[in-house]
Design an enzyme around this catalytic site. Structure first.
Site, mmCIF file in Angstrom:
data_model
loop_
_atom_site.group_PDB
_atom_site.id
_atom_site.type_symbol
_atom_site.label_atom_id
_atom_site.label_comp_id
_atom_site.label_asym_id
_atom_site.label_seq_id
_atom_site.Cartn_x
_atom_site.Cartn_y
_atom_site.Cartn_z
ATOM 1 N N LYS A 25 0.889 -1.070 0.087
ATOM 2 C CA LYS A 25 -0.008 0.036 -0.046
ATOM 3 C C LYS A 25 0.969 1.331 0.054
ATOM 4 O O LYS A 25 1.972 1.216 0.665
ATOM 5 C CB LYS A 25 -0.846 -0.072 1.322
ATOM 6 C CG LYS A 25 -2.026 0.815 1.454
ATOM 7 C CD LYS A 25 -3.284 0.039 0.679
ATOM 8 C CE LYS A 25 -4.583 1.002 0.488
ATOM 9 N NZ LYS A 25 -5.550 0.499 0.100
ATOM 10 N N GLY B 152 -24.917 3.234 4.450
ATOM 11 C CA GLY B 152 -24.327 3.719 3.244
ATOM 12 C C GLY B 152 -25.176 3.798 2.104
ATOM 13 O O GLY B 152 -26.090 2.757 2.004
ATOM 14 N N GLY C 148 -23.781 4.611 -1.112
ATOM 15 C CA GLY C 148 -22.764 4.745 -2.149
ATOM 16 C C GLY C 148 -22.613 3.684 -3.156
ATOM 17 O O GLY C 148 -23.448 2.731 -3.439
ATOM 18 N N VAL D 113 -20.698 0.500 -3.294
ATOM 19 C CA VAL D 113 -21.023 -0.528 -2.819
ATOM 20 C C VAL D 113 -22.398 -0.677 -2.354
ATOM 21 O O VAL D 113 -23.228 -1.901 -2.665
ATOM 22 C CB VAL D 113 -20.177 -1.102 -1.687
ATOM 23 C CG1 VAL D 113 -20.260 -2.513 -1.542
ATOM 24 C CG2 VAL D 113 -18.436 -1.027 -2.063
ATOM 25 N N ALA D 114 -22.714 0.127 -1.374
ATOM 26 C CA ALA D 114 -24.012 -0.121 -0.883
ATOM 27 C C ALA D 114 -25.309 -0.242 -1.875
ATOM 28 O O ALA D 114 -26.169 -1.007 -1.781
ATOM 29 C CB ALA D 114 -24.561 0.983 -0.052
HETATM 30 P P1 NAD Z 1 -18.568 5.424 -1.622
HETATM 31 O O1 NAD Z 1 -17.815 6.769 -1.215
HETATM 32 O O2 NAD Z 1 -19.326 5.424 -2.905
HETATM 33 O O3 NAD Z 1 -19.946 5.473 -0.828
HETATM 34 C C1 NAD Z 1 -19.606 5.687 0.877
HETATM 35 C C2 NAD Z 1 -20.890 6.248 1.275
HETATM 36 O O4 NAD Z 1 -21.051 6.177 2.899
HETATM 37 C C3 NAD Z 1 -21.143 7.796 0.882
HETATM 38 O O5 NAD Z 1 -22.527 7.922 0.189
HETATM 39 C C4 NAD Z 1 -20.890 8.391 2.263
HETATM 40 O O6 NAD Z 1 -21.926 9.586 2.221
HETATM 41 C C5 NAD Z 1 -21.526 7.418 3.281
HETATM 42 N N1 NAD Z 1 -21.046 7.454 4.661
HETATM 43 C C6 NAD Z 1 -20.027 8.028 5.270
HETATM 44 N N2 NAD Z 1 -19.900 7.982 6.498
HETATM 45 C C7 NAD Z 1 -21.198 7.583 7.017
HETATM 46 C C8 NAD Z 1 -22.435 7.474 8.053
HETATM 47 N N3 NAD Z 1 -21.510 7.835 9.215
HETATM 48 N N4 NAD Z 1 -23.227 6.947 8.173
HETATM 49 C C9 NAD Z 1 -23.913 6.489 6.786
HETATM 50 N N5 NAD Z 1 -23.158 6.944 5.507
HETATM 51 C C10 NAD Z 1 -22.002 7.424 5.631
HETATM 52 O O7 NAD Z 1 -17.726 4.207 -1.062
HETATM 53 P P2 NAD Z 1 -18.022 2.938 -1.536
HETATM 54 O O8 NAD Z 1 -16.981 2.778 -2.721
HETATM 55 O O9 NAD Z 1 -19.308 2.424 -1.776
HETATM 56 O O10 NAD Z 1 -17.233 2.126 -0.411
HETATM 57 C C11 NAD Z 1 -17.943 2.031 0.693
HETATM 58 C C12 NAD Z 1 -17.133 1.002 1.747
HETATM 59 O O11 NAD Z 1 -16.465 -0.080 1.328
HETATM 60 C C13 NAD Z 1 -15.716 1.788 2.270
HETATM 61 O O12 NAD Z 1 -15.159 1.424 3.919
HETATM 62 C C14 NAD Z 1 -14.630 1.176 1.338
HETATM 63 O O13 NAD Z 1 -13.337 1.113 1.751
HETATM 64 C C15 NAD Z 1 -15.166 -0.280 1.358
HETATM 65 N N6 NAD Z 1 -14.678 -0.928 -0.042
HETATM 66 C C16 NAD Z 1 -15.158 -0.473 -1.445
HETATM 67 C C17 NAD Z 1 -14.667 -1.222 -2.414
HETATM 68 C C18 NAD Z 1 -15.135 -0.723 -3.633
HETATM 69 O O14 NAD Z 1 -14.827 -1.549 -4.711
HETATM 70 N N7 NAD Z 1 -15.537 0.515 -4.012
HETATM 71 C C19 NAD Z 1 -13.938 -2.486 -2.143
HETATM 72 C C20 NAD Z 1 -13.799 -2.785 -0.935
HETATM 73 C C21 NAD Z 1 -14.038 -2.171 0.122
#
Ligand code: NAD
Length: 349
Positions: free
Chosen positions: A81, A182, A184, A186-187
């Site tokens: 990393k 969330g 975003g 993934v969600a």
């Molecule tokens: P994203 O930025 O698209 O979505 C994250 C969402 O979480 C945002 O909409 C943000 O407003 C919301 N959020 C932040 N704090 C919050 C809280 N206290 N309560 C509720 N919502 C809150 O990110 P993502 O890509 O969807 O990633 C989400 C998680 O998954 C992260 O922890 C990331 O490290 C992990 N992750 C993502 C991937 C990927 O492929 N994108 C892969 C592995 C792990």
């Protein structure tokens, strides 16, 4: 002054590089935890750290996490990393990323980079002009690559189904209640798939309009961010932040399963025992959220097409099953079991 060897997160990392480029203002760390299974692979974080020591901790912790994650995803990749120490305004220039690319190139392939927090595809394109040791670039039409989010969602969805099968004895999410933290990348994929299978979805996001848009799309209910951790549901799927499972929050959980894509959900390893003591089935985060890295790895290694990537993501449920089996057999929490399995895979059992 603490030396890297004295950091609690120093875990016999193979190398830790301190990078400076005065002309572009680049200050970075590249930590390679293990190359036992292949090049140390993991994204680059662009972040302003109040103290430079925090950047060292992040690089050490995250690179070890990548070793575990890549090993448990069955990839021929080690763990590494990088962190770029941004100024308080997070000033970014293409020249800075070019300098970073030269530093990555200088390691001769021991480290392969990709996106992480604060780093965009455009930044990586600058990096890729200096080195071929980079992944997560824009995908050519029909090629493997691009946004890892949907692949992560698919794996998380399959992992939730595996947990439901094990804990609740059900083959479908139909009629079950999912609480999703969330809205975003993934969600939203998880919410769409779960709602598509007939689950009742309640979700939240600190960005209220984002939450509402997703809820309108999938027919979900929105709650306030502070309500999701205590909501009565079958599954809590954390897909926003890390460190959400603390002694206090675990005591308030009202679910049978915690399974989501957010990284580092347990505040510390000790919380793994607390979740298990409450009789809640936990899907170790870096195992269930490996879909994205599986896709990124296939892009870099060139060893799978779309169907091949799907097939690898579809192995996530059986990995989780193996962890839960060993967890029950040895009476240890699944996160600790996953760490042990990963350490065996990287030759550090
Ligand atoms: P994203 O930025 O698209 O979505 C994250 C969402 O979480 C945002 O909409 C943000 O407003 C919301 N959020 C932040 N704090 C919050 C809280 N206290 N309560 C509720 N919502 C809150 O990110 P993502 O890509 O969807 O990633 C989400 C998680 O998954 C992260 O922890 C990331 O490290 C992990 N992750 C993502 C991937 C990927 O492929 N994108 C892969 C592995 C792990």
């Amino acid at each position: 002054m603490q030396s890297p060897w004295e950091y609690a997160d120093f875990d016999d990392h193979e190398v830790v590089h301190f990078v400076t480029d005065r002309s572009t203002g680049l200050k970075a760390l590249i930590a390679v935890h293990s190359t036992h299974l292949g090049p140390g692979a993991g994204g680059t974080r662009f972040w302003h750290y109040a103290r430079s020591g925090d950047a060292v901790v992040d690089a050490l912790r995250l690179s070890r996490g990548m070793s575990y994650k890549n090993a448990m995803a069955g990839l021929r990749l080690g763990g590494g990393k990088a962190v770029i120490l941004a100024d308080p305004n997070r000033t970014k220039t293409p020249e800075m990323f070019a300098a970073f690319g030269r530093a990555v190139d200088g390691l001769g392939g021991a480290y392969v980079t990709a996106e992480d927090v604060g780093v965009t595809v455009a930044d990586l394109v600058e990096v890729s002009k200096q080195t071929r040791y980079v992944s997560g670039l824009p995908a050519a039409a029909g090629a493997v690559g691009g946004d890892p989010g949907p692949h992560t969602s698919y794996g998380v969805f399959l992992g939730i189904k595996a947990a439901v099968r094990r804990k609740l004895g059900k083959d479908s999410l139909s009629g079950l209640h999912l609480a999703i933290q969330g809205a975003g990348s993934v969600a939203s994929g998880v919410a769409r798939r779960a709602a598509g299978e007939g689950a009742r979805v309640t979700l939240t996001d600190i960005d209220a309009s984002r939450a509402q848009r997703l809820a309108d799309e999938v027919g979900a209910t929105v709650v306030a961010p502070d309500e999701i951790m205590t909501l009565e549901a079958d599954v809590l799927s954390p897909n926003a932040l890390g460190a959400i499972l603390t002694a206090e929050s675990i005591a308030g959980l009202n679910v049978a399963i915690v399974a989501g894509g957010a990284n580092n959900q347990l505040a510390t390893p000790a919380e793994g025992d607390l979740v298990r003591a409450r009789g809640i089935l936990y899907a170790p985060d870096y195992v269930i959220n490996a879909g994205g890295i599986i896709n990124v790895a296939s892009e870099y290694l060139g060893d799978a097409d779309e169907a091949g990537v799907r097939a690898k993501i579809e192995q996530i449920p059986e990995r989780l099953e193996a962890i839960w089996e060993e967890s029950d057999r040895t009476d240890r929490n699944p996160a600790a079991v996953a760490d042990d399995m990963a350490r065996r895979l990287i030759g550090r059992g």
